[in-house]
Design a protein around this motif. Structure first.
Motif, PDB file in Angstrom:
ATOM      1  N   LEU A 336     -15.878   0.507  12.219  1.00 24.68           N
ATOM      2  CA  LEU A 336     -15.160   1.776  12.088  1.00 24.68           C
ATOM      3  C   LEU A 336     -15.617   2.616  10.897  1.00 24.68           C
ATOM      4  O   LEU A 336     -15.284   3.803  10.826  1.00 24.68           O
ATOM      5  N   HIS A 337     -16.356   2.026   9.966  1.00 24.07           N
ATOM      6  CA  HIS A 337     -16.876   2.799   8.840  1.00 24.07           C
ATOM      7  C   HIS A 337     -17.911   3.791   9.372  1.00 24.07           C
ATOM      8  O   HIS A 337     -18.888   3.412   9.997  1.00 24.07           O
ATOM      9  N   GLY A 338     -17.672   5.072   9.119  1.00 20.64           N
ATOM     10  CA  GLY A 338     -18.508   6.122   9.679  1.00 20.64           C
ATOM     11  C   GLY A 338     -17.834   6.831  10.826  1.00 20.64           C
ATOM     12  O   GLY A 338     -18.152   7.980  11.135  1.00 20.64           O
ATOM     13  N   ARG A 339     -16.871   6.159  11.459  1.00 21.25           N
ATOM     14  CA  ARG A 339     -16.100   6.792  12.537  1.00 21.25           C
ATOM     15  C   ARG A 339     -14.807   7.394  11.995  1.00 21.25           C
ATOM     16  O   ARG A 339     -14.406   8.487  12.390  1.00 21.25           O
ATOM     17  N   TYR A 340     -14.133   6.647  11.138  1.00 17.68           N
ATOM     18  CA  TYR A 340     -12.910   7.117  10.492  1.00 17.68           C
ATOM     19  C   TYR A 340     -13.159   7.267   8.996  1.00 17.68           C
ATOM     20  O   TYR A 340     -13.955   6.539   8.405  1.00 17.68           O
ATOM     21  N   ALA A 341     -12.422   8.192   8.399  1.00 14.40           N
ATOM     22  CA  ALA A 341     -12.487   8.320   6.940  1.00 14.40           C
ATOM     23  C   ALA A 341     -11.790   7.158   6.263  1.00 14.40           C
ATOM     24  O   ALA A 341     -12.004   6.922   5.071  1.00 14.40           O
ATOM     25  N   GLY A 342     -10.979   6.427   7.004  1.00  9.40           N
ATOM     26  CA  GLY A 342     -10.305   5.266   6.456  1.00  9.40           C
ATOM     27  C   GLY A 342      -9.167   4.845   7.352  1.00  9.40           C
ATOM     28  O   GLY A 342      -8.865   5.482   8.359  1.00  9.40           O
ATOM     29  N   VAL A 343      -8.530   3.739   6.974  1.00 11.75           N
ATOM     30  CA  VAL A 343      -7.337   3.271   7.673  1.00 11.75           C
ATOM     31  C   VAL A 343      -6.172   3.384   6.706  1.00 11.75           C
ATOM     32  O   VAL A 343      -6.307   3.092   5.510  1.00 11.75           O
ATOM     33  N   VAL A 344      -5.024   3.841   7.208  1.00  2.63           N
ATOM     34  CA  VAL A 344      -3.852   4.083   6.377  1.00  2.63           C
ATOM     35  C   VAL A 344      -2.666   3.340   6.983  1.00  2.63           C
ATOM     36  O   VAL A 344      -2.461   3.378   8.203  1.00  2.63           O
ATOM     37  N   THR A 345      -1.890   2.665   6.134  1.00  2.00           N
ATOM     38  CA  THR A 345      -0.681   2.000   6.598  1.00  2.00           C
ATOM     39  C   THR A 345       0.473   2.329   5.669  1.00  2.00           C
ATOM     40  O   THR A 345       0.290   2.563   4.472  1.00  2.00           O
ATOM     41  N   TRP A 346       1.676   2.334   6.250  1.00  4.05           N
ATOM     42  CA  TRP A 346       2.909   2.461   5.477  1.00  4.05           C
ATOM     43  C   TRP A 346       3.977   1.674   6.230  1.00  4.05           C
ATOM     44  O   TRP A 346       4.782   2.225   6.962  1.00  4.05           O
ATOM     45  N   PHE A 347       3.943   0.358   6.068  1.00  2.00           N
ATOM     46  CA  PHE A 347       4.913  -0.505   6.716  1.00  2.00           C
ATOM     47  C   PHE A 347       6.139  -0.644   5.815  1.00  2.00           C
ATOM     48  O   PHE A 347       6.071  -0.432   4.604  1.00  2.00           O
ATOM     49  N   ASN A 348       7.249  -1.037   6.443  1.00  2.00           N
ATOM     50  CA  ASN A 348       8.488  -1.230   5.688  1.00  2.00           C
ATOM     51  C   ASN A 348       8.809  -2.697   5.439  1.00  2.00           C
ATOM     52  O   ASN A 348       9.689  -3.011   4.638  1.00  2.00           O
ATOM     53  N   GLU A 349       8.114  -3.590   6.137  1.00  2.00           N
ATOM     54  CA  GLU A 349       8.360  -5.016   5.977  1.00  2.00           C
ATOM     55  C   GLU A 349       7.153  -5.772   6.508  1.00  2.00           C
ATOM     56  O   GLU A 349       6.206  -5.179   7.033  1.00  2.00           O
ATOM     57  N   SER A 350       7.203  -7.092   6.391  1.00  2.00           N
ATOM     58  CA  SER A 350       6.082  -7.919   6.827  1.00  2.00           C
ATOM     59  C   SER A 350       5.887  -7.807   8.333  1.00  2.00           C
ATOM     60  O   SER A 350       6.833  -7.608   9.098  1.00  2.00           O
ATOM     61  N   LEU A 351       4.635  -7.965   8.750  1.00  2.00           N
ATOM     62  CA  LEU A 351       4.279  -7.830  10.164  1.00  2.00           C
ATOM     63  C   LEU A 351       4.397  -9.167  10.878  1.00  2.00           C
ATOM     64  O   LEU A 351       4.014 -10.213  10.342  1.00  2.00           O
TER      65      LEU A 351
END
Length: 936
Positions: A336-351
């Motif tokens: 995904l490097h080069g396709r997206y500027a990055g990955v972003v997360t904002w979780f509220n608790e453990s997955l």
């Protein structure tokens, strides 16, 4: 050693000589991209002239998107090998497959075998032709050397290869062919070939050892000579495909430039060709992958996630659209490097999906993808992932023991963080490459950092992100603009902008149909629509999108007794030239996510004591009836014959499902509404500024730039004059950053009381004092939608390529990048520097090229206009011819650098001021404005 040195010198001289001949004699070459991965990034690939794909991974819609800017799509065809994964309708005869290529898990074919030739053409190529492909990339042309390395056996294979090419051209005469190697047969087939590629000119990858590295000099020299022969002897594009590690983008750029400097067309990627590589252009990723936990989100709706509500807007301002995925679903397996500027997360608790998500995230970060982790990471940042990030996680800190020691300007944006009783999470920095933006100490004098950026990205931990004074007063501690730019290492580049055109801020006006059936608290109790027509619509003759709710005034609605009065009133409003016709649906859904097909209207009372939609007797909910049915009614009964419905204005909570967006798109309707931008001086926080877009599947919902009068008037409970505070919202979304256009957005019930009507007049009178470009809501919906898809690519010669910008016509240029070089650029009409930024005007050409310079433009150009460019032609020495058209308002134009020029414009009042020419027209358009300058 002397012999080796001489050989290297001779090689360099031969390469230099060949490259100089190429530079002097060969015209521009096509940009070429190769992508064999899943879920192709069409917004990036479509910026190239030639796009080579694995057709098995591309659906029909993606294939169409790849061609949207005129690119030629080539389907991958393995001529000499059968891949183990490729499904075939009929089995290939075993006699035709003579050996294996273990490095690629494939079987090698005998090209002379009639069974193989038949299978190749009928089972592989003909389906591609029938699917619409008119280009093939022929690979594995020399695989026969695994069993017939030379001599007569090799010659028989080469003869068969010539026959295969001849058959393909005979049966598919319009098809374009690009070879991967095949140098041995070029003398015989070069007239049937569009171009030739070869792998590993300077940088390669060993499939046996899985190691990247430089290509040995002898191999370089041999391949260079072959490619030079393709280029010089046959005058064909010669393409060099080189391989570098996914995380070394700088090496990829250097390698691409080196290939280009030698006179070849570069593509530099990873050997699986599932990464967006670098070619003659580097398509800049303008998407950020945002992961959310759908199972733990209210109603599973991304609009309720913190990432959408608070991060999508600053990302949009920085030039990046959000692409959302549920973290519990299979995540992209490609690089995904080069396709997206990055990955972003904002979780509220453990997955719950942590065992799968953690290794996926680490793998992508190891390959260069930057990560922004806000709130709860969802997974432990420990073990090998913590080592990669250079952090040690510390949890369970007691708030009362923490003291802020120091912070920089990424913190204290709208408020300064104060420890809260909530559980504290922070980190100890183990790597000097990381930067702490807020440092805390505890009662044991230990130092911790809850806000950090590093070469991997950035993190900001709860509760240091926001300061929450009350339930409705939430302010940023973190500067989201600066933090995201730094954490994602966003490069300086021209930023597509959907707020401005030709130096003027967009202005649209829209009326939701609610209360068209209500009566005003005025003498004679007229219908609100009557007052709106007389007091507002006839007074302010600006582009206005007006909607009605069929379920209120139509024959199947709640008030058929008023139909005889209200339908003619709607016709009078829709007949106004400055009014655009819209639907506000049939039953006005209040909570879209709570309604299912065939639900009886009026069921399901919400906590606010509202039904989910209007309680129309006997009506069972249908998305198609809401959108298509109401559109048909308006077109049939209310709209002028030549002015059908153009827009659907979403109702209620304005969260239509994907199917609703699909129906609107199928009908050719633009869409708008939703969001909740209502920032005011009493609560001047960017947390109250919503994103522009809500992506759902392959569709985009366009949010209203500012919210309607409901919010400012407490749902019309008071103060009824509250809508005048929208002026504050216009100001705060313009300075210091222009985040939104102007949207005068209200309902018919604003005409129900004198106070509300006066407030509406105040808003109009304020906006009339601003420098705006008025346009219909449908036109801005096109601008916002195209903003998401507009391509920006960096050319190897330092120019910028902009594709797909005929609706969205503005770039905001970071001041550090300088000014547009108008003499070198193409499709660039002008520039205007204002407090909100430096705005470059594009002429509307779908393919523009921008060059920048350190100096302000010295040639005539467009500085400002309240209309859109309809014609743009430039000549030598700054000669210029243009046409413009405003929407329903008199045209105004300002041209810069005209002090040594003659400006002519029939019907215009012309005024010279400083180094500019101001033109004012009594009509809305100017077919031709001519600028003729003395020779410089």
């Amino acid at each position: 050693m002397a012999t080796s040195l001489f050989r290297g010198l001779l090689l360099a001289l031969n390469m230099l000589s060949s490259a100089l001949v190429y530079a002097a004699t060969t015209p521009g070459q096509p940009s070429v991209a190769f992508y064999y991965g899943n879920d192709a990034p069409t917004e990036l690939l479509s910026q190239f002239d030639w796009i080579v794909v694995e057709a098995a991974n591309i659906d029909h819609d993606q294939s169409r998107q790849l061609r949207q800017h005129g690119g030629q799509v080539f389907a991958y065809v393995s001529v000499g090998e059968l891949d183990a994964w490729r499904e075939a309708k009929t089995l290939v005869a075993e006699d035709a497959l003579v050996t294996r290529n273990d490095a690629w898990n494939s079987q090698v074919a005998d090209l002379t075998a009639p069974e193989w030739q038949r299978w190749l053409i009928e089972e592989h190529i003909r389906p591609l032709w029938n699917a619409g492909y008119r280009g093939l990339f022929l690979d594995t042309l020399d695989s026969y050397r695994l069993f017939a390395p030379d001599g007569d056996a090799a010659k028989r294979q080469q003869d068969a290869l010539v026959e295969i090419v001849t058959q393909i051209k005979r049966q598919f005469p319009d098809i374009q062919l690009v070879f991967n190697r095949g140098f041995e047969i070029l003398d015989r087939v070069h007239s049937d070939v569009a171009g030739v590629a070869a792998e590993s000119l300077y940088r390669g990858w060993n499939p046996s050892t899985k190691v990247y590295g430089a290509v040995p000099d002898d191999d370089q020299a041999w391949l260079y000579a072959q490619l030079a022969r393709v280029r010089d002897d046959y005058q064909l594009p010669a393409i060099a495909i080189d391989y570098v590690p996914a995380n070394n983008r700088a090496l990829a750029r250097d390698t691409a430039k080196r290939i280009h400097d030698e006179g070849f067309i570069p593509w530099v990627s990873v050997p699986q060709l599932n990464q967006m590589g670098i070619g003659l252009i580097e398509a800049m990723p303008r998407r950020v992958l945002i992961l959310f936990d759908k199972a733990k989100t209210e109603a599973g709706e991304l609009a309720y996630t913190n990432a959408h509500r608070y991060l999508a807007m600053p990302l949009e301002y920085l030039g990046y659209g959000a692409e959302y995925r549920d973290v519990n679903e299979p995540l992209p397996s490609d690089t995904l490097h080069g396709r997206y500027a990055g990955v972003v997360t904002w979780f509220n608790e453990s997955l719950t999906n942590a065992p799968h998500y953690a290794p996926w995230l680490q793998h992508q970060m190891e390959n260069g993808l930057r990560a922004v982790i806000i709130g709860d990471p969802g997974i432990p940042l420990s073990g090998s992932l913590g080592t990669l990030m250079g952090l040690r996680e510390v949890s369970g800190l007691v708030a009362s023991s923490l003291t802020p020691l120091e912070h920089d300007n990424l913190v204290d944006f709208e408020g300064f963080p104060h420890p809260s009783p909530a559980p504290q999470t922070s980190y100890q920095i183990l790597n000097s490459a990381n930067t702490s933006h807020l440092t805390l100490s505890d009662d044991q004098q230990r130092r911790f950092s809850p806000i950090i950026t590093g070469p991997w990205g950035g993190l900001a931990s709860h509760p240091w992100i926001f300061e929450q004074a009350s339930e409705t007063q939430i302010r940023w501690n973190l500067d989201p603009f600066a933090f995201l730019k730094r954490a994602l290492a966003l490069p300086d580049m021209p930023i597509p902008d959907a707020t401005t055109e030709n130096g003027a801020r967009y202005w649209m006006t829209q009326i939701d149909g609610d209360a068209f059936v209500s009566r005003a608290d005025m003498p004679g109790t007229p219908f609100t629509g009557e007052l709106m027509l007389s007091d507002i619509l006839r007074r302010y003759q600006v582009p206005t999108t007006v909607s009605i709710i069929e379920g209120e005034i139509g024959p199947e609605g709640l008030y058929p007794q008023h139909r005889a009065t209200l339908e003619p009133l709607a016709r009078r409003i829709f007949s106004l030239p400055w009014v655009e016709v819209a639907t506000h649906t049939f039953s006005h859904p209040f909570e879209w996510e709570s309604l299912n097909e065939n639900d009886l209207a009026g069921q399901g009372v919400t906590l606010a004591n509202f039904n989910y939609n209007l309680p129309i007797p006997g009506y069972r909910f249908s998305l198609r009836r809401e959108i298509e049915g109401s559109t048909d009614y308006i077109n049939r009964e209310l709209a002028p014959a030549d002015k059908p419905v153009k827009v659907v204005l979403w109702t209620g909570n304005a969260l239509p499902p994907e199917k609703a967006l699909a129906i609107a798109d199928e009908l050719g309707l633009r869409n708008i509404n939703g969001g909740n931008t209502s920032v005011t001086q009493s609560n001047p926080t960017m947390t109250n500024v919503s994103p522009m877009l809500r992506p759902l599947g392959r569709y985009l919902q366009v949010y209203a730039p500012q919210i309607n009068e409901n919010i400012y008037t407490n749902n019309m409970l008071g103060p009824l004059w509250g809508y005048r505070r929208a002026i504050e919202t216009y100001q705060l979304t313009d300075q210091p950053r222009r985040l939104k256009p102007i949207d005068i957005y209200y309902h018919f019930y604003s005409a129900a009381s004198p106070g509300a009507l006066r407030a509406l007049h105040q808003v109009y009178e304020y906006v009339l004092t601003q420098e705006t470009l008025p346009l219909f809501t449908s036109a801005w919906s096109d601008v916002a939608t195209q903003w998401y898809h507009t391509g920006i690519a960096k050319q190897l010669d330092s120019g910028w390529q902009i594709k797909g910008a005929n609706h969205m016509r503005t770039l905001r240029l970071p001041a550090d990048m300088g000014w547009p070089d108008l003499e070198r650029s193409r499709g660039v009409a002008g520039v205007r520097d204002i407090n909100s930024g430096r705005y470059i005007a594009l002429s509307g050409d779908r393919n523009a090229t921008l060059y920048v310079t350190t100096s302000q433009p010295q040639v005539p150009h467009l500085r400002y206009a309240n209309g859109r460019i309809t014609e743009w032609q430039t000549g030598s020495s700054g000669q210029l011819s243009l046409g413009l058209a405003a929407e329903q308002v008199p045209l105004k134009v300002a041209l810069a650098n005209t002090h040594n020029c003659q400006v002519s414009a029939p019907g215009a009042r012309i005024e010279q001021r400083d180094n500019a020419t101001l033109l004012a027209f009594d009509r809305a358009d100017a077919e031709r404005i001519e600028v003729r300058c003395a020779t410089r």
